[in-house]
Design a protein around this motif. Structure first.
Motif, PDB file in Angstrom:
ATOM      1  N   GLU A 169       3.513  32.364  11.074  1.00 49.75           N
ATOM      2  CA  GLU A 169       3.808  33.458  10.146  1.00 49.75           C
ATOM      3  C   GLU A 169       5.090  33.214   9.356  1.00 49.75           C
ATOM      4  N   GLY A 170       5.714  32.054   9.564  1.00 51.64           N
ATOM      5  CA  GLY A 170       6.925  31.715   8.821  1.00 51.64           C
ATOM      6  C   GLY A 170       8.149  32.472   9.271  1.00 51.64           C
ATOM      7  N   LYS A 171       8.152  32.943  10.473  1.00 53.43           N
ATOM      8  CA  LYS A 171       9.277  33.727  10.988  1.00 53.43           C
ATOM      9  C   LYS A 171      10.310  32.869  11.709  1.00 53.43           C
ATOM     10  N   VAL A 172      10.130  31.552  11.671  1.00 52.42           N
ATOM     11  CA  VAL A 172      11.021  30.647  12.383  1.00 52.42           C
ATOM     12  C   VAL A 172      11.904  29.930  11.371  1.00 52.42           C
ATOM     13  N   PHE A 173      13.206  29.926  11.619  1.00 50.09           N
ATOM     14  CA  PHE A 173      14.134  29.211  10.750  1.00 50.09           C
ATOM     15  C   PHE A 173      14.243  27.773  11.225  1.00 50.09           C
ATOM     16  N   ARG A 174      14.142  26.846  10.274  1.00 48.37           N
ATOM     17  CA  ARG A 174      14.269  25.430  10.599  1.00 48.37           C
ATOM     18  C   ARG A 174      15.376  24.828   9.763  1.00 48.37           C
ATOM     19  N   GLY A 175      16.117  23.939  10.370  1.00 45.29           N
ATOM     20  CA  GLY A 175      17.171  23.240   9.649  1.00 45.29           C
ATOM     21  C   GLY A 175      18.162  22.625  10.605  1.00 45.29           C
ATOM     22  N   ASN A 176      19.116  21.899  10.020  1.00 45.64           N
ATOM     23  CA  ASN A 176      20.157  21.313  10.852  1.00 45.64           C
ATOM     24  C   ASN A 176      21.282  22.330  11.044  1.00 45.64           C
ATOM     25  N   ILE A 177      22.333  21.920  11.719  1.00 48.23           N
ATOM     26  CA  ILE A 177      23.417  22.845  12.043  1.00 48.23           C
ATOM     27  C   ILE A 177      24.085  23.394  10.785  1.00 48.23           C
ATOM     28  N   ASP A 178      24.218  22.560   9.750  1.00 44.77           N
ATOM     29  CA  ASP A 178      24.828  23.031   8.498  1.00 44.77           C
ATOM     30  C   ASP A 178      23.956  24.092   7.832  1.00 44.77           C
ATOM     31  N   ILE A 200      21.930  26.140   9.389  1.00 41.97           N
ATOM     32  CA  ILE A 200      22.021  27.354  10.202  1.00 41.97           C
ATOM     33  C   ILE A 200      23.312  28.105   9.917  1.00 41.97           C
ATOM     34  N   ILE A 201      24.433  27.366   9.818  1.00 46.28           N
ATOM     35  CA  ILE A 201      25.711  28.004   9.518  1.00 46.28           C
ATOM     36  C   ILE A 201      25.676  28.643   8.141  1.00 46.28           C
ATOM     37  N   ALA A 202      25.104  27.933   7.170  1.00 45.90           N
ATOM     38  CA  ALA A 202      24.989  28.491   5.820  1.00 45.90           C
ATOM     39  C   ALA A 202      24.154  29.762   5.819  1.00 45.90           C
ATOM     40  N   GLU A 203      23.052  29.743   6.565  1.00 45.75           N
ATOM     41  CA  GLU A 203      22.181  30.921   6.645  1.00 45.75           C
ATOM     42  C   GLU A 203      22.922  32.080   7.292  1.00 45.75           C
ATOM     43  N   LEU A 204      23.671  31.826   8.348  1.00 46.94           N
ATOM     44  CA  LEU A 204      24.418  32.884   9.008  1.00 46.94           C
ATOM     45  C   LEU A 204      25.511  33.440   8.102  1.00 46.94           C
TER      46      LEU A 204
END
Length: 72
Positions: free
Chosen positions: A54-63, A65-69
């Motif tokens: 359903e596309g509810k999972v965030f994917r990415g590297n640590i950078d 994730i930090i940017a998203e937060l």
């Protein structure tokens, strides 16, 4: 309070069992705990797959994730 009394009664009943019966009880409880945990893991996997589809999972590297937060 009632639950505490029941628990105490159960402990007393277990104390009245023979050592072999207590060992059997321990093994039964351990196996039930293992099976219950397996069921929980299976449910978590099912939910994770559903969330991913359903596309509810965030994917990415640590950078990422930090940017998203930081965007929140």
């Amino acid at each position: 309070m009632s639950q505490t009394i029941q628990f105490h009664q159960i402990l007393e009943m277990i104390n009245d069992l023979s050592l072999d019966e207590q060992d059997d009880l321990i093994n039964i409880i351990r196996h039930r705990q293992i099976e219950k945990r397996r069921e929980e893991i299976a449910q978590n996997i099912h939910q994770a797959r559903k969330d991913y589809q359903e596309g509810k999972v965030f994917r990415g590297n640590i950078d990422d994730i930090i940017a998203e937060l930081n965007n929140d």
